[in-house]
Design a protein around this motif. Structure first.
Motif, PDB file in Angstrom:
ATOM      1  N   LEU A  30      36.643  33.052  34.494  1.00 44.66           N
ATOM      2  CA  LEU A  30      35.944  33.410  33.510  1.00 44.66           C
ATOM      3  C   LEU A  30      35.376  32.281  32.874  1.00 44.66           C
ATOM      4  N   ARG A  31      36.131  31.052  32.642  1.00 49.64           N
ATOM      5  CA  ARG A  31      35.624  29.933  32.304  1.00 49.64           C
ATOM      6  C   ARG A  31      34.340  29.089  32.933  1.00 49.64           C
ATOM      7  N   ARG A  32      34.704  29.463  34.542  1.00 52.43           N
ATOM      8  CA  ARG A  32      33.855  28.996  35.612  1.00 52.43           C
ATOM      9  C   ARG A  32      32.566  29.708  35.486  1.00 52.43           C
ATOM     10  N   GLY A  33      32.624  30.831  34.818  1.00 53.58           N
ATOM     11  CA  GLY A  33      31.162  31.481  34.974  1.00 53.58           C
ATOM     12  C   GLY A  33      31.242  32.996  35.781  1.00 53.58           C
ATOM     13  N   ARG A  34      32.326  33.378  36.237  1.00 51.61           N
ATOM     14  CA  ARG A  34      32.504  34.841  36.806  1.00 51.61           C
ATOM     15  C   ARG A  34      31.341  34.967  37.920  1.00 51.61           C
ATOM     16  N   ARG A  35      31.588  33.885  38.818  1.00 58.30           N
ATOM     17  CA  ARG A  35      30.461  33.765  39.943  1.00 58.30           C
ATOM     18  C   ARG A  35      30.308  35.001  40.996  1.00 58.30           C
ATOM     19  N   TYR A  36      31.371  36.056  40.947  1.00 59.70           N
ATOM     20  CA  TYR A  36      31.096  37.282  41.733  1.00 59.70           C
ATOM     21  C   TYR A  36      30.830  38.480  41.198  1.00 59.70           C
ATOM     22  N   HIS A  37      30.408  38.317  39.682  1.00 67.10           N
ATOM     23  CA  HIS A  37      30.032  39.464  38.941  1.00 67.10           C
ATOM     24  C   HIS A  37      28.929  40.467  39.534  1.00 67.10           C
ATOM     25  N   ALA A  38      28.127  39.933  40.138  1.00 66.97           N
ATOM     26  CA  ALA A  38      26.733  40.611  40.702  1.00 66.97           C
ATOM     27  C   ALA A  38      27.215  41.369  41.855  1.00 66.97           C
ATOM     28  N   LEU A  39      28.178  41.113  42.450  1.00 67.39           N
ATOM     29  CA  LEU A  39      28.612  41.542  43.980  1.00 67.39           C
ATOM     30  C   LEU A  39      28.853  43.085  43.609  1.00 67.39           C
ATOM     31  N   SER A  40      28.521  43.879  44.433  1.00 62.37           N
ATOM     32  CA  SER A  40      29.047  45.393  44.561  1.00 62.37           C
ATOM     33  C   SER A  40      30.530  45.318  44.984  1.00 62.37           C
ATOM     34  N   ASP A  41      31.301  46.395  44.662  1.00 59.73           N
ATOM     35  CA  ASP A  41      32.805  46.338  45.043  1.00 59.73           C
ATOM     36  C   ASP A  41      32.703  46.272  46.696  1.00 59.73           C
ATOM     37  N   GLU A  42      31.823  46.605  47.431  1.00 59.54           N
ATOM     38  CA  GLU A  42      31.960  46.644  48.800  1.00 59.54           C
ATOM     39  C   GLU A  42      31.858  45.206  49.351  1.00 59.54           C
ATOM     40  N   GLN A  43      30.880  44.624  48.702  1.00 54.14           N
ATOM     41  CA  GLN A  43      30.592  43.284  48.921  1.00 54.14           C
ATOM     42  C   GLN A  43      31.589  42.206  48.352  1.00 54.14           C
ATOM     43  N   LEU A  44      32.355  42.715  47.460  1.00 56.88           N
ATOM     44  CA  LEU A  44      33.517  41.950  46.932  1.00 56.88           C
ATOM     45  C   LEU A  44      34.775  41.866  47.947  1.00 56.88           C
ATOM     46  N   THR A  45      34.715  43.139  48.436  1.00 54.82           N
ATOM     47  CA  THR A  45      35.796  43.515  49.388  1.00 54.82           C
ATOM     48  C   THR A  45      35.598  42.770  50.606  1.00 54.82           C
ATOM     49  N   GLY A  46      34.467  42.578  51.046  1.00 56.65           N
ATOM     50  CA  GLY A  46      33.973  41.882  52.391  1.00 56.65           C
ATOM     51  C   GLY A  46      34.652  40.645  52.128  1.00 56.65           C
ATOM     52  N   LEU A  47      33.978  39.944  51.060  1.00 55.58           N
ATOM     53  CA  LEU A  47      34.181  38.507  50.882  1.00 55.58           C
ATOM     54  C   LEU A  47      35.790  38.121  50.828  1.00 55.58           C
ATOM     55  N   TRP A  48      36.594  39.011  50.084  1.00 57.66           N
ATOM     56  CA  TRP A  48      38.096  39.100  49.892  1.00 57.66           C
ATOM     57  C   TRP A  48      38.682  39.109  51.312  1.00 57.66           C
ATOM     58  N   VAL A  49      38.302  40.121  52.034  1.00 56.00           N
ATOM     59  CA  VAL A  49      38.855  40.049  53.469  1.00 56.00           C
ATOM     60  C   VAL A  49      38.525  38.775  54.421  1.00 56.00           C
ATOM     61  N   SER A  50      37.227  38.286  54.234  1.00 57.56           N
ATOM     62  CA  SER A  50      36.811  37.233  54.890  1.00 57.56           C
ATOM     63  C   SER A  50      37.803  36.061  54.572  1.00 57.56           C
ATOM     64  N   VAL A  51      37.977  35.812  53.139  1.00 50.30           N
ATOM     65  CA  VAL A  51      38.653  34.366  52.785  1.00 50.30           C
ATOM     66  C   VAL A  51      39.927  34.771  52.769  1.00 50.30           C
ATOM     67  N   ILE A  52      40.874  35.879  52.723  1.00 53.60           N
ATOM     68  CA  ILE A  52      41.900  35.943  53.232  1.00 53.60           C
ATOM     69  C   ILE A  52      42.270  35.755  54.707  1.00 53.60           C
ATOM     70  N   ARG A  53      41.282  36.103  55.745  1.00 58.22           N
ATOM     71  CA  ARG A  53      41.476  35.752  57.306  1.00 58.22           C
ATOM     72  C   ARG A  53      41.632  34.309  57.246  1.00 58.22           C
ATOM     73  N   ILE A  54      40.604  33.824  56.605  1.00 58.19           N
ATOM     74  CA  ILE A  54      40.478  32.199  56.892  1.00 58.19           C
ATOM     75  C   ILE A  54      41.804  31.449  56.370  1.00 58.19           C
ATOM     76  N   TRP A  55      42.223  32.290  55.538  1.00 56.18           N
ATOM     77  CA  TRP A  55      43.567  31.375  54.568  1.00 56.18           C
ATOM     78  C   TRP A  55      44.485  31.653  55.497  1.00 56.18           C
TER      79      TRP A  55
END
Length: 127
Positions: A30-55
């Motif tokens: 929140l302090r850093r500006g909530r950069r994923y606020h505008a993403l849809s739930d589907e887009q946010l899920t896609g991002l989350w899946v991608s970064v988990i796979r990279i991790w």
């Protein structure tokens, strides 16, 4: 302490530690500006899946993108499906367990004591 109360205490300590870290990551997001606020739930899920796979491919400390996506999910009251990345989460858990297992006993004891002390301090604050 009986084994059952010892297990209950350990569970309570673990849950409190998870909650403490979740709150801290959400506050930071929140302090850093909530950069994923505008993403849809589907887009946010896609991002989350991608970064988990990279991790999972290059295990190290939790990437900021994972923490931020999870903070955004939390703010929305949404829980992402771990089934989407079960294999990757299993890999990450195994790598973390291996890392902890390799720690010297003194370091493990120090970490356990710090976590327990924070939990007991939280209990005093509540009362």
């Amino acid at each position: 302490m009986t084994d059952e109360t010892s297990e209950d205490f350990a569970q309570a300590v673990a849950q409190a530690e998870i909650a403490r870290h979740t709150l801290a990551r959400t506050e930071d997001y929140l302090r850093r500006g909530r950069r994923y606020h505008a993403l849809s739930d589907e887009q946010l899920t896609g991002l989350w899946v991608s970064v988990i796979r990279i991790w999972a491919k290059a295990f190290h400390l939790r990437p900021t993108e994972v923490a931020d996506a999870e903070a955004e999910f939390s703010l929305r009251g949404v829980v992402p499906s771990g089934a989407l990345v079960k294999a990757e989460l299993d890999q990450i858990c195994a790598a973390a367990a291996n890392m902890i297992e390799r720690l010297p006993e003194e370091a493990k004891d120090r970490l356990n004591n710090e976590i327990e002390a924070a939990y007991l301090e939280d209990l005093q604050w509540k009362n």
